[in-house]
Design a protein around this motif. Structure first.
Motif, PDB file in Angstrom:
ATOM      1  N   PRO A 211       0.803  -1.230   0.000  1.00 54.31           N
ATOM      2  CA  PRO A 211       0.000   0.000   0.000  1.00 54.31           C
ATOM      3  C   PRO A 211       0.831   1.272   0.000  1.00 54.31           C
ATOM      4  O   PRO A 211       0.410   2.291  -0.551  1.00 54.31           O
ATOM      5  CB  PRO A 211      -0.828  -0.126   1.293  1.00 54.31           C
ATOM      6  CG  PRO A 211      -0.068  -1.090   2.157  1.00 54.31           C
ATOM      7  CD  PRO A 211       0.577  -2.051   1.211  1.00 54.31           C
ATOM      8  N   GLN A 212       2.016   1.257   0.595  1.00 50.71           N
ATOM      9  CA  GLN A 212       2.859   2.454   0.596  1.00 50.71           C
ATOM     10  C   GLN A 212       3.381   2.760  -0.806  1.00 50.71           C
ATOM     11  O   GLN A 212       3.418   3.919  -1.233  1.00 50.71           O
ATOM     12  CB  GLN A 212       4.029   2.273   1.559  1.00 50.71           C
ATOM     13  CG  GLN A 212       3.623   2.191   3.021  1.00 50.71           C
ATOM     14  CD  GLN A 212       4.832   2.119   3.947  1.00 50.71           C
ATOM     15  OE1 GLN A 212       5.771   2.890   3.796  1.00 50.71           O
ATOM     16  NE2 GLN A 212       4.800   1.197   4.885  1.00 50.71           N
ATOM     17  N   VAL A 213       3.797   1.721  -1.515  1.00 52.40           N
ATOM     18  CA  VAL A 213       4.240   1.911  -2.892  1.00 52.40           C
ATOM     19  C   VAL A 213       3.079   2.404  -3.750  1.00 52.40           C
ATOM     20  O   VAL A 213       3.231   3.304  -4.577  1.00 52.40           O
ATOM     21  CB  VAL A 213       4.811   0.592  -3.468  1.00 52.40           C
ATOM     22  CG1 VAL A 213       5.077   0.724  -4.963  1.00 52.40           C
ATOM     23  CG2 VAL A 213       6.094   0.202  -2.728  1.00 52.40           C
ATOM     24  N   ARG A 215       0.532   4.185  -2.825  1.00 50.31           N
ATOM     25  CA  ARG A 215       0.289   5.602  -2.537  1.00 50.31           C
ATOM     26  C   ARG A 215       1.301   6.485  -3.264  1.00 50.31           C
ATOM     27  O   ARG A 215       0.945   7.547  -3.776  1.00 50.31           O
ATOM     28  CB  ARG A 215       0.344   5.855  -1.031  1.00 50.31           C
ATOM     29  CG  ARG A 215      -0.934   5.484  -0.302  1.00 50.31           C
ATOM     30  CD  ARG A 215      -0.989   6.112   1.085  1.00 50.31           C
ATOM     31  NE  ARG A 215       0.053   5.599   1.956  1.00 50.31           N
ATOM     32  CZ  ARG A 215      -0.051   4.504   2.698  1.00 50.31           C
ATOM     33  NH1 ARG A 215      -1.177   3.782   2.679  1.00 50.31           N
ATOM     34  NH2 ARG A 215       0.943   4.111   3.470  1.00 50.31           N
ATOM     35  N   PHE A 216       2.552   6.050  -3.302  1.00 50.79           N
ATOM     36  CA  PHE A 216       3.566   6.814  -4.036  1.00 50.79           C
ATOM     37  C   PHE A 216       3.159   6.946  -5.502  1.00 50.79           C
ATOM     38  O   PHE A 216       3.243   8.033  -6.089  1.00 50.79           O
ATOM     39  CB  PHE A 216       4.927   6.125  -3.920  1.00 50.79           C
ATOM     40  CG  PHE A 216       6.009   6.785  -4.734  1.00 50.79           C
ATOM     41  CD1 PHE A 216       6.796   7.784  -4.184  1.00 50.79           C
ATOM     42  CD2 PHE A 216       6.234   6.421  -6.067  1.00 50.79           C
ATOM     43  CE1 PHE A 216       7.779   8.411  -4.943  1.00 50.79           C
ATOM     44  CE2 PHE A 216       7.222   7.044  -6.828  1.00 50.79           C
ATOM     45  CZ  PHE A 216       7.988   8.044  -6.255  1.00 50.79           C
ATOM     46  N   ASN A 219       0.118   9.275  -5.865  1.00 52.76           N
ATOM     47  CA  ASN A 219       0.291  10.670  -5.437  1.00 52.76           C
ATOM     48  C   ASN A 219       1.250  11.472  -6.298  1.00 52.76           C
ATOM     49  O   ASN A 219       1.263  12.701  -6.234  1.00 52.76           O
ATOM     50  CB  ASN A 219       0.762  10.712  -3.978  1.00 52.76           C
ATOM     51  CG  ASN A 219      -0.316  10.259  -3.006  1.00 52.76           C
ATOM     52  OD1 ASN A 219      -1.505  10.279  -3.346  1.00 52.76           O
ATOM     53  ND2 ASN A 219       0.078   9.835  -1.820  1.00 52.76           N
ATOM     54  N   SER A 376       4.763  -7.681   1.190  1.00 49.13           N
ATOM     55  CA  SER A 376       4.444  -6.774   2.301  1.00 49.13           C
ATOM     56  C   SER A 376       5.696  -6.409   3.095  1.00 49.13           C
ATOM     57  O   SER A 376       5.773  -5.317   3.670  1.00 49.13           O
ATOM     58  CB  SER A 376       3.394  -7.411   3.218  1.00 49.13           C
ATOM     59  OG  SER A 376       3.872  -8.637   3.753  1.00 49.13           O
ATOM     60  N   ASP A 379       7.450  -3.497   1.148  1.00 52.12           N
ATOM     61  CA  ASP A 379       6.669  -2.295   0.858  1.00 52.12           C
ATOM     62  C   ASP A 379       7.395  -1.016   1.272  1.00 52.12           C
ATOM     63  O   ASP A 379       7.651  -0.124   0.460  1.00 52.12           O
ATOM     64  CB  ASP A 379       5.312  -2.405   1.547  1.00 52.12           C
ATOM     65  CG  ASP A 379       4.366  -1.268   1.186  1.00 52.12           C
ATOM     66  OD1 ASP A 379       4.525  -0.709   0.077  1.00 52.12           O
ATOM     67  OD2 ASP A 379       3.464  -0.966   1.983  1.00 52.12           O
ATOM     68  N   HIS A 380       7.742  -0.895   2.532  1.00 52.58           N
ATOM     69  CA  HIS A 380       8.368   0.323   3.035  1.00 52.58           C
ATOM     70  C   HIS A 380       9.735   0.529   2.399  1.00 52.58           C
ATOM     71  O   HIS A 380      10.079   1.653   1.986  1.00 52.58           O
ATOM     72  CB  HIS A 380       8.498   0.267   4.560  1.00 52.58           C
ATOM     73  CG  HIS A 380       9.210   1.447   5.151  1.00 52.58           C
ATOM     74  ND1 HIS A 380       8.630   2.689   5.253  1.00 52.58           N
ATOM     75  CD2 HIS A 380      10.480   1.581   5.631  1.00 52.58           C
ATOM     76  CE1 HIS A 380       9.489   3.540   5.784  1.00 52.58           C
ATOM     77  NE2 HIS A 380      10.613   2.891   6.027  1.00 52.58           N
ATOM     78  N   ARG A 383       9.492   1.661  -1.255  1.00 58.33           N
ATOM     79  CA  ARG A 383       9.029   3.054  -1.289  1.00 58.33           C
ATOM     80  C   ARG A 383      10.184   4.006  -0.973  1.00 58.33           C
ATOM     81  O   ARG A 383      10.302   5.081  -1.596  1.00 58.33           O
ATOM     82  CB  ARG A 383       7.900   3.260  -0.286  1.00 58.33           C
ATOM     83  CG  ARG A 383       7.423   4.712  -0.169  1.00 58.33           C
ATOM     84  CD  ARG A 383       6.287   4.840   0.826  1.00 58.33           C
ATOM     85  NE  ARG A 383       5.958   6.232   1.099  1.00 58.33           N
ATOM     86  CZ  ARG A 383       6.536   6.971   2.041  1.00 58.33           C
ATOM     87  NH1 ARG A 383       7.495   6.438   2.812  1.00 58.33           N
ATOM     88  NH2 ARG A 383       6.172   8.219   2.237  1.00 58.33           N
ATOM     89  N   GLU A 384      11.048   3.639  -0.041  1.00 57.51           N
ATOM     90  CA  GLU A 384      12.202   4.476   0.288  1.00 57.51           C
ATOM     91  C   GLU A 384      13.142   4.611  -0.914  1.00 57.51           C
ATOM     92  O   GLU A 384      13.698   5.684  -1.159  1.00 57.51           O
ATOM     93  CB  GLU A 384      12.956   3.891   1.494  1.00 57.51           C
ATOM     94  CG  GLU A 384      12.199   4.002   2.811  1.00 57.51           C
ATOM     95  CD  GLU A 384      11.898   5.437   3.189  1.00 57.51           C
ATOM     96  OE1 GLU A 384      12.851   6.243   3.237  1.00 57.51           O
ATOM     97  OE2 GLU A 384      10.723   5.761   3.417  1.00 57.51           O
TER      98      GLU A 384
END
Length: 648
Positions: A211-213, A215-216, A219, A376, A379-380, A383-384
């Protein structure tokens, strides 16, 4: 009376369609693509059957110590510096020690018979603090000892091994001048092209696990998701080849040509076209044993691109400590396997963004290849990396693709969920165009919006890459026939409007992988058992034809899970009356393997058309196919238990 029970979208498709029809809230879209020739069902990422087996995974580091060797890029010198951390070494040792480090250079051994499987390492070279890395050093391993006056041998037991890459600028002054002109040519712009690949990730599973990826992607203006994107082959190789060469080469794969030394070098890759246009090229992939061009294949004899991570990955997996997670090699030394790939991508961008047009493919296997929920844990972290690439300026003038080869092909999501059939066939495909592109080519951007929910394939992506090399080409017909996708000459760039009413065959997608056709579930036992017996008979005949009966067990039908009949949209009634397309899910006796076959069956003559090499294996074959190396045969060979012999 024998009859067929109509179940909308059968057991192949998500329950979302049923829920929507029943008026349940919240309402969800019914289709990704909805046209007379293609009704690709929408899939709920959070359906109850999937969430019953899904478990979010927390990322665990590969080390719990501090880095004794670090590197940084010095923009003034335009070189890398390496630092040794005596301060951290003393904290680790809890005494007043000295730090002794050295490094070994890694090279590709181009003189080896199989260069992709070979590497050379230099002798150990002393590594001092603040070392300026020589320009000929691209890959190194390091090792450090802590020397203590309190120990008997003056060397403590604490030792640290590590590895790192350096993207060096090898452009000559003449090449730099030419690259500068290309970067600043407003009439015929040459945008960077970066392809970021995550193995086995459907657009459905991206939403579930990252989900974080997501959102990137949502957005940052400029991203477009191709929600009608459908794969064209079984595993990574044919799907990536379709993007990179315009041909999935299924016939050559089945004929065993990829096992021949030098065959992969003979293909026409898109990175060669970018190189000829003045681009600097790169390819990186983790997990050397799973690598797309090397899994049971000799790989490349000639280095295929300017910056090639293969010798580094090969060397570190042979010399550093390995740890398996998610059913594959996950930790290599002190770092996550895929981290080496993404670090290499960051260096490629950091070092060359202002120097030359870039084309790079960066592919990760280690997180997602075997466990559908493992994304999962990524994900973070991923995104970083995206945020770091954003900070470096990649998205200012670059076209970026975030892609996958397919969804999950085997395991729980295929054997225990209704949406697994679709998940396998619908890989993610996101395409980003930068602000200057959106301003200069508003008609291309308008077409990208239109194409989001139209049927598309890997061949369209290939043509998009070809189009980037000649952005002023205004129609598909204007392209030279020699650069059109060989397997789909009418497939077109995503910057052009795709046909609204398009069939799978028109997009280069065979019936085996096509998700456009509604299905009905066959409840007539006599009918589905007749097809199942014919399929099993065909599998046994195939073993004989392939001369595999001494290795592989004969098949016996154990059970039929379900058989669905496809309603081929747009097919002539005369053909439909004599021959039907079925998707059969069944299990055979020995070792209880689970298969899925897409076949054509004529009920009048009881004749079957089937390609056994296209069979899908829904459960893992890692434990049952150790006696064969061919990736196609592994799917359906159940190895015999040979007396006195253990398969490795």
């Amino acid at each position: 009376m024998n009859r067929m029970l109509l179940v909308p979208f059968g057991t192949l498709f998500s329950l979302v369609a049923l829920a929507a029809a029943a008026g349940q809230q919240p309402a969800m879209p019914k289709y990704f693509v909805n046209s007379p020739l293609c009704k690709m069902p929408y899939v709920d990422p959070f359906s109850a059957d999937v969430m019953a087996i899904y478990k979010k995974i927390k990322l665990k580091d590969c080390h719990n110590d501090s880095e004794l060797v670090t590197a940084e890029y010095d923009p003034k010198l335009k070189q890398y510096r390496v630092h040794t951390r005596l301060d951290l070494a003393r904290k680790m040792a809890k005494e007043n020690v000295t730090l002794e480090c050295g490094y070994q250079k890694i090279y590709r051994d181009g003189n080896a018979t199989i260069p992709d499987d070979a590497y050379r390492m230099s002798k150990v070279i002393p590594l001092t603090d603040n070392l300026v890395v020589p320009n000929d050093v691209e890959y190194i391993t390091t090792r450090c000892f802590l020397n203590s006056s309190n120990s008997k041998n003056h060397k403590s037991n604490i030792t640290q091994r590590d590895a790192m890459t350096f993207v060096q600028d090898h452009l000559t002054p003449e090449e730099l001048v030419h690259s500068f002109r290309l970067l600043n040519d407003e009439q015929d712009p040459k945008p960077n092209v970066i392809i970021l690949g995550i193995d086995s990730t459907s657009r459905i599973n991206l939403r579930r696990t990252m989900p974080q990826v997501l959102r990137f992607l949502k957005n940052l203006p400029g991203w477009f998701e191709m929600q009608g994107y459908n794969k064209v082959g079984d595993n990574t190789l044919p799907n990536l080849l379709a993007i990179l060469t315009g041909d999935n080469h299924v016939e050559n794969i089945e004929a065993g040509k990829f096992k021949v030394r030098g065959f992969e070098d003979s293909l026409d890759y898109i990175w060669q076209h970018f190189k000829e246009a003045g681009y600097t090229t790169a390819y990186a992939e983790d997990c050397q044993s799973l690598s797309t061009f090397n899994f049971h294949k000799p790989g490349f004899i000639r280095q295929p691109v300017d910056y090639y991570l293969r010798p580094f990955v090969r060397a570190i997996e042979k010399t550093l400590k390995l740890e398996r997670r998610f059913e594959t090699i996950f930790c290599v030394g002190r770092h996550i396997s895929s981290g080496y790939v993404w670090d290499f991508a960051v260096q490629f961008v950091q070092r060359l963004l202002e120097e030359t047009p870039m084309f790079g493919v960066f592919w990760s296997n280690s997180f997602t290849h075997n466990v559908f929920s493992a994304g999962s844990a990524m994900d973070h972290l991923f995104r970083e990396y995206l945020l770091l690439l954003l900070k470096l300026g990649l998205f200012k003038r670059s076209i970026v693709l975030l892609v996958s080869d397919h969804g999950y092909r085997f395991g729980n999501i295929r054997t225990r969920t209704k949406s697994g059939y679709l998940d396998e066939r619908l890989p993610m495909m996101w395409l980003y165009v930068p602000p200057w592109f959106r301003k200069k080519y508003p008609h291309y951007v308008a077409n990208l919006r239109k194409n989001r929910n139209r049927l598309s394939s890997n061949y369209d992506v290939h043509m998009t890459l070809q189009h980037i090399l000649q952005l002023n080409t205004r129609s598909h017909e204007a392209f030279d026939a020699r650069i059109k996708a060989k397997k789909c000459p009418n497939c077109r760039s995503l910057f052009f409007e795709l046909p609204e009413n398009r069939s799978c065959s028109e997009a280069g997608i065979t019936e085996k992988w096509c998700t456009c056709h509604p299905t009905t579930t066959v409840t007539n036992r006599t009918q589905y058992m007749a097809v199942a017996r014919a399929v099993v008979q065909g599998m046994n005949q195939h073993l004989v034809a392939k001369k595999l009966t001494h290795l592989c067990e004969n098949f016996q039908l154990n059970s039929v899970e379900v058989m669905d009949r496809k309603e081929i949209l747009g097919e002539r009634s005369t053909t439909a009356a004599t021959e039907h397309v079925y998707v059969l899910n069944f299990q055979t006796v020995y070792k209880k393997p689970k298969f899925e076959a897409t076949v054509r069956w004529n009920p009048r003559s009881s004749t079957l058309k089937m390609n056994v090499d296209e069979l899908s294996r829904k459960d893992s074959y890692s434990a049952t196919a150790k006696c064969v190396k061919d990736s196609l045969v592994k799917k359906y060979c159940i190895c015999k238990k040979l007396p006195g012999k253990q398969h490795k």
